[in-house]
Motif scaffolding. Structure first.
Motif, PDB file in Angstrom:
ATOM      1  N   VAL A 199      63.175  39.720  18.556  1.00  0.00           N
ATOM      2  CA  VAL A 199      62.114  38.712  17.672  1.00  0.00           C
ATOM      3  C   VAL A 199      60.864  39.536  16.829  1.00  0.00           C
ATOM      4  O   VAL A 199      59.940  39.952  17.622  1.00  0.00           O
ATOM      5  CB  VAL A 199      61.664  37.349  18.171  1.00  0.00           C
ATOM      6  CG1 VAL A 199      61.060  36.575  17.015  1.00  0.00           C
ATOM      7  CG2 VAL A 199      63.050  36.418  18.132  1.00  0.00           C
ATOM      8  N   ASP A 200      61.196  39.335  15.405  1.00  0.00           N
ATOM      9  CA  ASP A 200      60.011  40.741  14.705  1.00  0.00           C
ATOM     10  C   ASP A 200      59.263  39.989  14.474  1.00  0.00           C
ATOM     11  O   ASP A 200      58.815  38.581  14.609  1.00  0.00           O
ATOM     12  CB  ASP A 200      60.891  41.276  14.165  1.00  0.00           C
ATOM     13  CG  ASP A 200      61.897  42.639  14.112  1.00  0.00           C
ATOM     14  OD1 ASP A 200      61.242  43.063  14.865  1.00  0.00           O
ATOM     15  OD2 ASP A 200      62.211  42.131  13.810  1.00  0.00           O
ATOM     16  N   ILE A 201      57.845  40.856  14.977  1.00  0.00           N
ATOM     17  CA  ILE A 201      56.253  39.643  14.766  1.00  0.00           C
ATOM     18  C   ILE A 201      56.181  40.204  13.401  1.00  0.00           C
ATOM     19  O   ILE A 201      56.145  42.008  12.814  1.00  0.00           O
ATOM     20  CB  ILE A 201      55.211  40.073  15.834  1.00  0.00           C
ATOM     21  CG1 ILE A 201      55.885  39.617  17.508  1.00  0.00           C
ATOM     22  CG2 ILE A 201      54.391  39.441  15.324  1.00  0.00           C
ATOM     23  CD1 ILE A 201      56.592  38.540  17.280  1.00  0.00           C
ATOM     24  N   GLU A 202      56.003  39.767  12.360  1.00  0.00           N
ATOM     25  CA  GLU A 202      55.303  39.571  11.046  1.00  0.00           C
ATOM     26  C   GLU A 202      53.220  40.042  11.337  1.00  0.00           C
ATOM     27  O   GLU A 202      53.007  41.423  11.053  1.00  0.00           O
ATOM     28  CB  GLU A 202      54.832  38.638  10.430  1.00  0.00           C
ATOM     29  CG  GLU A 202      54.050  38.569   8.941  1.00  0.00           C
ATOM     30  CD  GLU A 202      55.311  38.942   8.217  1.00  0.00           C
ATOM     31  OE1 GLU A 202      56.023  38.744   8.446  1.00  0.00           O
ATOM     32  OE2 GLU A 202      54.222  40.334   7.097  1.00  0.00           O
ATOM     33  N   ARG A 203      52.890  39.581  11.908  1.00  0.00           N
ATOM     34  CA  ARG A 203      51.311  39.106  12.416  1.00  0.00           C
ATOM     35  C   ARG A 203      51.448  38.909  13.858  1.00  0.00           C
ATOM     36  O   ARG A 203      51.338  38.072  13.840  1.00  0.00           O
ATOM     37  CB  ARG A 203      50.724  39.220  11.058  1.00  0.00           C
ATOM     38  CG  ARG A 203      50.765  38.102  10.656  1.00  0.00           C
ATOM     39  CD  ARG A 203      50.667  37.582   9.073  1.00  0.00           C
ATOM     40  NE  ARG A 203      48.908  36.925   9.476  1.00  0.00           N
ATOM     41  CZ  ARG A 203      48.701  37.223   7.946  1.00  0.00           C
ATOM     42  NH1 ARG A 203      48.341  37.983   7.062  1.00  0.00           N
ATOM     43  NH2 ARG A 203      47.410  36.659   8.134  1.00  0.00           N
ATOM     44  N   ALA A 204      49.949  39.047  14.066  1.00  0.00           N
ATOM     45  CA  ALA A 204      48.670  38.282  15.079  1.00  0.00           C
ATOM     46  C   ALA A 204      47.412  38.265  14.611  1.00  0.00           C
ATOM     47  O   ALA A 204      46.713  39.536  14.968  1.00  0.00           O
ATOM     48  CB  ALA A 204      49.127  38.188  16.222  1.00  0.00           C
ATOM     49  N   GLU A 219      46.350  33.106  16.323  1.00  0.00           N
ATOM     50  CA  GLU A 219      48.344  33.260  15.052  1.00  0.00           C
ATOM     51  C   GLU A 219      48.833  33.973  15.190  1.00  0.00           C
ATOM     52  O   GLU A 219      48.498  35.023  14.662  1.00  0.00           O
ATOM     53  CB  GLU A 219      47.928  32.794  13.914  1.00  0.00           C
ATOM     54  CG  GLU A 219      48.988  31.548  13.365  1.00  0.00           C
ATOM     55  CD  GLU A 219      49.176  31.279  12.184  1.00  0.00           C
ATOM     56  OE1 GLU A 219      47.692  30.494  11.116  1.00  0.00           O
ATOM     57  OE2 GLU A 219      50.174  31.158  11.474  1.00  0.00           O
ATOM     58  N   ILE A 220      49.947  33.495  15.776  1.00  0.00           N
ATOM     59  CA  ILE A 220      50.974  34.693  15.911  1.00  0.00           C
ATOM     60  C   ILE A 220      52.509  34.113  14.453  1.00  0.00           C
ATOM     61  O   ILE A 220      52.921  33.409  14.764  1.00  0.00           O
ATOM     62  CB  ILE A 220      51.854  34.937  17.642  1.00  0.00           C
ATOM     63  CG1 ILE A 220      50.511  35.658  18.355  1.00  0.00           C
ATOM     64  CG2 ILE A 220      52.765  36.100  17.754  1.00  0.00           C
ATOM     65  CD1 ILE A 220      50.614  34.916  20.336  1.00  0.00           C
ATOM     66  N   VAL A 221      52.707  35.027  13.741  1.00  0.00           N
ATOM     67  CA  VAL A 221      53.607  34.477  12.803  1.00  0.00           C
ATOM     68  C   VAL A 221      55.090  35.477  12.808  1.00  0.00           C
ATOM     69  O   VAL A 221      54.849  36.987  13.050  1.00  0.00           O
ATOM     70  CB  VAL A 221      52.632  34.967  11.600  1.00  0.00           C
ATOM     71  CG1 VAL A 221      53.984  34.360  10.488  1.00  0.00           C
ATOM     72  CG2 VAL A 221      52.206  34.054  10.936  1.00  0.00           C
ATOM     73  N   THR A 222      56.022  35.285  13.176  1.00  0.00           N
ATOM     74  CA  THR A 222      56.740  36.098  13.219  1.00  0.00           C
ATOM     75  C   THR A 222      57.978  36.283  12.133  1.00  0.00           C
ATOM     76  O   THR A 222      57.213  35.564  10.268  1.00  0.00           O
ATOM     77  CB  THR A 222      58.690  35.401  13.775  1.00  0.00           C
ATOM     78  OG1 THR A 222      58.908  34.351  12.646  1.00  0.00           O
ATOM     79  CG2 THR A 222      58.431  34.583  15.270  1.00  0.00           C
ATOM     80  N   HIS A 275      57.348  43.251  18.079  1.00  0.00           N
ATOM     81  CA  HIS A 275      58.102  42.272  18.333  1.00  0.00           C
ATOM     82  C   HIS A 275      58.212  41.717  19.824  1.00  0.00           C
ATOM     83  O   HIS A 275      57.211  42.403  20.082  1.00  0.00           O
ATOM     84  CB  HIS A 275      59.669  43.361  18.279  1.00  0.00           C
ATOM     85  CG  HIS A 275      59.692  44.626  19.110  1.00  0.00           C
ATOM     86  ND1 HIS A 275      58.741  45.925  18.897  1.00  0.00           N
ATOM     87  CD2 HIS A 275      60.012  44.792  20.428  1.00  0.00           C
ATOM     88  CE1 HIS A 275      58.863  46.706  19.367  1.00  0.00           C
ATOM     89  NE2 HIS A 275      60.028  46.267  20.679  1.00  0.00           N
ATOM     90  N   LEU A 276      59.122  41.121  20.187  1.00  0.00           N
ATOM     91  CA  LEU A 276      59.061  40.617  21.149  1.00  0.00           C
ATOM     92  C   LEU A 276      60.762  40.358  21.763  1.00  0.00           C
ATOM     93  O   LEU A 276      61.146  39.661  20.952  1.00  0.00           O
ATOM     94  CB  LEU A 276      58.350  39.416  21.167  1.00  0.00           C
ATOM     95  CG  LEU A 276      58.477  37.849  22.777  1.00  0.00           C
ATOM     96  CD1 LEU A 276      57.690  39.449  23.509  1.00  0.00           C
ATOM     97  CD2 LEU A 276      57.414  37.348  22.358  1.00  0.00           C
TER      98      LEU A 276
END
Ligand code: ADP
Ligand code: MG
Ligand code: ZN
Length: 508
Positions: free
Chosen positions: A134-139, A177-180, A121-122
């Motif tokens: 903001v929750d982060i799914e994956r990087a 690639e950073i996906v929320t 999360h950020l």
């Protein structure tokens, strides 16, 4: 509703947020600043002659074998950690198969269901001072494609071109690639949240030193997914995906535009098409790209030519321990330490001066002095030259030590403020250090107390009205007399000394 040039209807923004809840998904590509590519030793220098930074591996020639770039992995883990993600103890690269002329291998080496970093999360700060998580799914790690150049047409687009050229220098440069996760609950603040998220992510990645994150040069690119849910409905609507939105302002505007476009379609009883959209910076609208289903078949499979990535837990912990202080936290800490008002801090940040000020304070300057000298004349000149202050200062050979020296000349009593400004201009004109400039220009406060006393007495005698006012207690009138003393002493008076002497004469 109003019609736009594409013929697509838009709902007024207020109506959209009254009737619908927006859902966003942000996919951000960050190009790493590694010296070599992700899977070969080719250089990554920006702007090199076309196809001079290529080899059998990044050209996908038969039999070429990739080797993973260790700095690429390290950077990915550091980004993941900074985003509060879990780091995979074991993961693989995958081939994403599709054909496009800018991708010579016919597949992109990427990661599929085994990303290096996930579940993070950020926290982003909004204008009103509140925080939105903001929750982060994956990087995940992947490689960039080459670049196509369409020649012969008026617009540089493929339509109307007579032929196309391909430059593979960029093919194989490492990307993260950073996906929320779907961002829900932002409501009417969705455009602001999107912008703040991308800005916070940019600052964070920059602080990590793994990329220069220049959106205008494409080293950071953002795809914006958006859908609407009628209020009270919990199921996500159909999304559109606006590609390559390349400035913070455009991120904000494109979210807002798509909200209004989706709103109009849904309110009219229509269905949103799941598709990619192109963002048009000039007109501020999106237009349809290609229709995209959720089940795109890229025939992903694990990359057989690369060994799995299995970062040792101790190494991950070492990287975690060495993460820099998050930029938002650093800004707050320094603002408090320096005693800058919110407005002053905002100007400092907008002008990109915080690093310079911090270095100057570390070298012995006062925060107020550092802020003053870095944001005045030099900022004006840098702006006129179209550069940021730090690179402009480096070009001039002007650094924190000179600011410290200049301040020393003022606090040491050699220069008054007006003289210091002249000296600083001389320094920026390349005339030498502050002391050298002051010497060469003969700038020196007149320390002769007899001369100051004489000038003060003369000015008081010549201005009986003003003197009378001060005697009556209107101390602010003293400024007029100081100005005259300064004039009488050809600008070489110490204003503070003149002030106390005048007040001594008139109020005691
Ligand atoms: P794709 O391969 O289509 O780009 P990804 O899963 O990589 O799909 O990214 C989709 C992004 O959109 C993610 O950030 C995801 O959270 C978000 N998303 C998924 N469904 C929706 C939706 N219905 N509305 C808005 N955003 C969505
Ligand atoms: Mg996508
Ligand atoms: Zn190569």
């Amino acid at each position: 509703m109003t019609q736009v040039s594409t013929g697509e209807a838009l709902m007024a923004y207020d109506e959209v947020v009254a009737a619908y809840d927006p859902v966003m998904g942000l996919e951000v590509h960050v190009e790493l600043g590694t010296a070599t590519k992700m899977f070969c030793g080719c250089a990554t220098t920006f702007g090199a002659d076309p196809n001079t930074q290529v080899c059998p591996v990044c050209l996908g020639l038969p039999g070429a074998l990739p080797v993973v770039n260790a700095i690429g992995i390290e950077s990915a883990i550091r980004i993941g950690l900074a985003l509060n993600c879990e780091i995979a103890s074991w993961c693989r690269f995958a081939r994403k198969n599709y054909f496009y002329p800018d991708m010579p291998k016919n597949f992109q080496t990427s990661q599929y269901d085994e990303p290096i970093a996930f579940n993070g999360h950020l926290d982003v700060e909004l204008e009103d001072g509140s925080t939105f998580r903001v929750d982060i799914e994956r990087a995940h790690m992947e490689e960039d494609t080459g670049k196509s150049l369409h020649v012969g047409g008026a617009t540089g687009r493929i339509h109307g071109a007579t032929h196309s050229l391909v430059d593979y220098n960029r093919a194989g440069i490492p990307l993260i690639e950073i996906v929320t996760k779907p961002i829900v609950g932002a409501g009417e603040r969705a455009p602001e949240v999107a912008r703040a998220y991308v800005a916070t992510l940019r600052d964070l990645v920059k602080a990590l030193g793994v990329s220069d994150v220049k959106m205008e040069q494409g080293s950071m690119r953002c795809d914006v997914n958006l859908s609407l849910m009628p209020k009270g409905v919990a199921e996500f609507g159909t999304r559109s995906e606006t590609k390559n939105v390349n400035s913070l302002r455009s991120v904000e505007r494109s979210v807002r535009y798509e909200m209004c476009r989706h709103g109009a379609i849904l309110a009219a009883g229509g269905a949103v098409t799941q598709e990619t959209r192109h963002w048009h910076e000039d007109t501020g609208i999106t237009t349809a790209g290609r229709v995209k289903s959720d089940a795109e078949d890229y025939r992903y499979f694990p990359e057989p030519d690369l060994v799995p990535v299995a970062p040792a837990p101790e190494w991950v912990e070492e990287l975690r321990a060495s993460l820099p202080e998050p930029p938002a936290q650093r800004r707050k800490r320094l603002q408090t330490a320096y005693g800058f008002s919110d407005l002053e801090m905002r100007d400092v940040l907008n002008a990109g001066l915080l690093d310079l000020i911090e270095e100057s304070v570390a070298a012995g300057a006062t925060p107020a002095g550092a802020r003053k000298w870095w944001s005045g004349e030099i900022a004006r000149r840098a702006n006129a030259a179209g550069q940021d202050v730090s690179s402009y200062a480096v070009g001039l050979g002007v650094g924190p030590a000179l600011v410290v020296e200049l301040e020393g000349l003022v606090t040491g009593g050699r220069l008054n403020d007006a003289m210091a400004r002249q000296v600083w201009e001389g320094v920026l004109d390349g005339e030498g250090s502050p002391t050298q400039v002051a010497d060469a220009r003969g700038l020196q406060l007149n320390r002769d107390s007899g001369a100051l006393e004489a000038a003060v007495d003369e000015v008081i005698a010549a201005n009986p009205d003003v003197a009378a006012k001060i005697r009556e207690g209107k101390v602010q009138a003293v400024g007029a007399l100081i100005g005259q003393v300064m004039k009488a002493m050809k600008g070489q008076a110490d204003a503070a000394a003149a002030r106390s002497l005048i007040l001594e004469r008139l109020t005691q």
